[in-house]
Design a protein around this motif. Structure first.
Motif, PDB file in Angstrom:
ATOM      1  N   LYS A  45       0.867  -1.080  -0.062  1.00 29.88           N
ATOM      2  CA  LYS A  45       0.189   0.145   0.159  1.00 29.88           C
ATOM      3  C   LYS A  45       0.805   1.252  -0.114  1.00 29.88           C
ATOM      4  CE  LYS A  45      -1.971   0.274   3.757  1.00 29.88           C
ATOM      5  NZ  LYS A  45      -0.966   1.330   4.469  1.00 29.88           N
ATOM      6  N   SER A  46       2.028   1.458   0.945  1.00 31.05           N
ATOM      7  CA  SER A  46       2.661   2.413   1.024  1.00 31.05           C
ATOM      8  C   SER A  46       3.583   2.868  -0.143  1.00 31.05           C
ATOM      9  CB  SER A  46       3.659   2.379   2.259  1.00 31.05           C
ATOM     10  OG  SER A  46       2.862   2.210   3.600  1.00 31.05           O
ATOM     11  N   ASP A  88      -0.593   6.395   8.413  1.00 29.64           N
ATOM     12  CA  ASP A  88      -0.507   4.997   8.813  1.00 29.64           C
ATOM     13  C   ASP A  88       0.478   5.108  10.035  1.00 29.64           C
ATOM     14  OD1 ASP A  88       0.062   2.395   9.649  1.00 29.64           O
ATOM     15  OD2 ASP A  88       0.707   1.681   7.599  1.00 29.64           O
ATOM     16  N   GLY A 110       2.499   2.114  11.768  1.00 30.10           N
ATOM     17  CA  GLY A 110       3.706   1.817  11.186  1.00 30.10           C
ATOM     18  C   GLY A 110       4.084   2.652   9.838  1.00 30.10           C
ATOM     19  N   SER A 119       5.563   4.196   6.786  1.00 22.12           N
ATOM     20  CA  SER A 119       6.865   3.737   6.287  1.00 22.12           C
ATOM     21  C   SER A 119       7.423   4.978   5.317  1.00 22.12           C
ATOM     22  CB  SER A 119       6.769   2.417   5.581  1.00 22.12           C
ATOM     23  OG  SER A 119       5.257   2.696   5.025  1.00 22.12           O
ATOM     24  N   ASP A 159      -1.845   7.981   2.604  1.00 23.29           N
ATOM     25  CA  ASP A 159      -1.547   6.353   3.006  1.00 23.29           C
ATOM     26  C   ASP A 159      -2.200   5.939   4.214  1.00 23.29           C
ATOM     27  OD1 ASP A 159      -0.418   3.858   3.135  1.00 23.29           O
ATOM     28  OD2 ASP A 159       1.403   4.827   3.226  1.00 23.29           O
TER      29      ASP A 159
HETATM   30 MG   LIG Z   1       2.606   0.671   4.890  1.00 20.16          MG
END
Ligand SMILES: [Mg+2]
Ligand SMILES: Nc1ncnc2c1ncn2[C@@H]1O[C@H](COP(=O)(O)OP(=O)(O)OP(=O)(O)O)[C@@H](O)[C@H]1O
Length: 378
Positions: free
Chosen positions: A140-141, A164, A167, A169, A240
């Motif tokens: 996704k990221s 997010d 997490g 990223s 995101d």
């Molecule tokens: Mg991610």
């Protein structure tokens, strides 16, 4: 020196609230999270009082930042609408009482009105879109970042918000390891990289710092990253989202003024089942799904270029057809996408003439076309 919750509370006891009592006595504070010098909490007030509290929020943030050992403070003002609090209140069902739950902030049906009418737009930002997945680890990221860069490559003004918070990223994917600067009125200036404006909770807390976020704090942190940031003029702000379809994601989908959502799935059945949940979630909150992207769609050998469908490619396309939502494209599982992502050099900018960048631009073009009316009107 490590900062304690007690030290923060002592400070807050000295800040006066508009209610004429100390902040700690006003019954408005969320849980206070203190983690390695970083302090997060929210002040929850009635929507009608919000204006009077804005100064208090700023004073509080300054007071907390002044505590020795505090490296950052994020204090959000969140407004609850109380029943009968004037014309801004949502219609209430007979017999319902008390403070409405978050899900009541938007009525289930809004005939004739925009589904977004209860969420303030972000000034200067034409379209906020979410990149979501029902399941973690599907890319996704990586897709959100490359899509944002591809939209920029098509000539749009683009921002990326890494929401997010469990997490983040984006610091790793972009190689950004600096903290955003603040303007005089204490707004965060997003980091400009690869031509887009980027904000991530990971710029404020270490990526591997285990943060325990409790319900209301998730929204406060995200609201602040959305609204207390000088985004400037943007055509598209790509968000995101945290993976999954739990309460935090639902609250986010409900409270962010989204113009659309993109679901990322891998071709496997399990990921598709989760993707379906994602679709259902956005439907529930009246956010149009702009389409599904199949990531890691097929394996492409980095040596010979031969393609093999190790995951049973095509599942997401069929699912999109079945559910009547647009299919936006297939992104191969390729080592170049992984290495460029993991080294902070996303493939759309590091190999702009390569085949992967072209795929992301094709996805971006479909997204842009769907947002055309909104972007052109801004
Ligand atoms: Mg991610
Ligand atoms: N198309 C692809 N080809 C090869 N590797 C990929 C691809 N997409 C993502 N990856 C890699 O897969 C891993 C997970 O990707 P990413 O972090 O984008 O997933 P995510 O869905 O955001 O995960 P999380 O749920 O942890 O947030 C990363 O190492 C990334 O480089």
């Amino acid at each position: 020196m490590s900062v304690t919750q007690r030290q923060v509370l002592d400070k807050l006891g000295k800040v006066m609230s508009p209610r004429g009592v100390a902040l700690t006595e006003a019954g408005v504070l969320s849980e206070i999270a203190v983690n390695d010098g970083k302090v997060f909490f929210s002040i929850n007030v009635d929507a009608q009082e919000a204006r009077a509290w804005e100064d208090v929020r700023a004073q509080t943030e300054a007071a907390v930042r002044a505590i020795p050992g505090v490296t950052s403070a994020m204090i959000a003002l969140t407004a609850e609408r109380k029943p009968g609090s004037g014309p801004a209140s949502p219609p209430r069902r007979p017999g319902a009482g008390g403070v409405p739950p978050v899900s009541a902030h938007r009525p289930p049906h809004s005939p004739g009105g925009s589904p977004m009418s209860r969420q303030a737009e972000i000034p200067g930002v034409a379209a906020v879109i979410a990149v979501a997945s029902g399941k973690g680890g599907v890319g996704k990221s990586t897709t959100a970042l490359n899509l944002a860069l591809a939209l920029h490559a098509l000539g749009l003004r683009v921002g990326l918000l890494d929401a997010d918070i469990y997490g983040p990223s984006v610091p790793r994917l972009t190689g950004i390891n600096e903290k955003p600067e603040l303007t005089d009125d204490r707004k965060m200036i997003p980091i400009d990289r690869f031509g887009i404006s980027i904000m991530s909770i990971g710029f404020l807390v270490e990526e591997d710092t285990a943060m325990i976020w409790r319900g209301p704090m998730v929204m406060s942190a995200i609201t602040q990253m959305l609204r207390d940031v000088t985004w400037g003029t943007l055509d598209v702000l790509v968000v995101d989202m945290p993976p999954g379809t739990g309460d935090a994601q639902l609250t986010l989908a409900q409270n962010v003024p989204l113009k659309g959502a993109i679901i990322i799935s891998t071709p496997q059945d399990l990921s598709l089942i989760d993707a379906r949940r994602g679709l259902a979630m956005f439907k529930k909150v009246n956010v149009p799904v702009l389409g599904i992207v199949e990531n890691m769609s097929y394996f492409q050998c980095p040596h010979c270029g031969e393609r093999s469908d190790i995951f049973g490619h095509g599942g997401a396309r069929h699912e999109a057809e079945r559910l009547g939502v647009p299919f936006l494209g297939e992104i191969p599982l390729h080592i170049a996408i992984r290495t460029t992502s993991d080294s902070g050099n996303p493939v759309v900018v590091s190999e702009p003439n390569g085949p992967h960048a072209a795929i992301y631009r094709a996805v971006a073009a479909k997204v842009r076309d769907q947002l055309q009316g909104i972007i052109a009107a801004a």
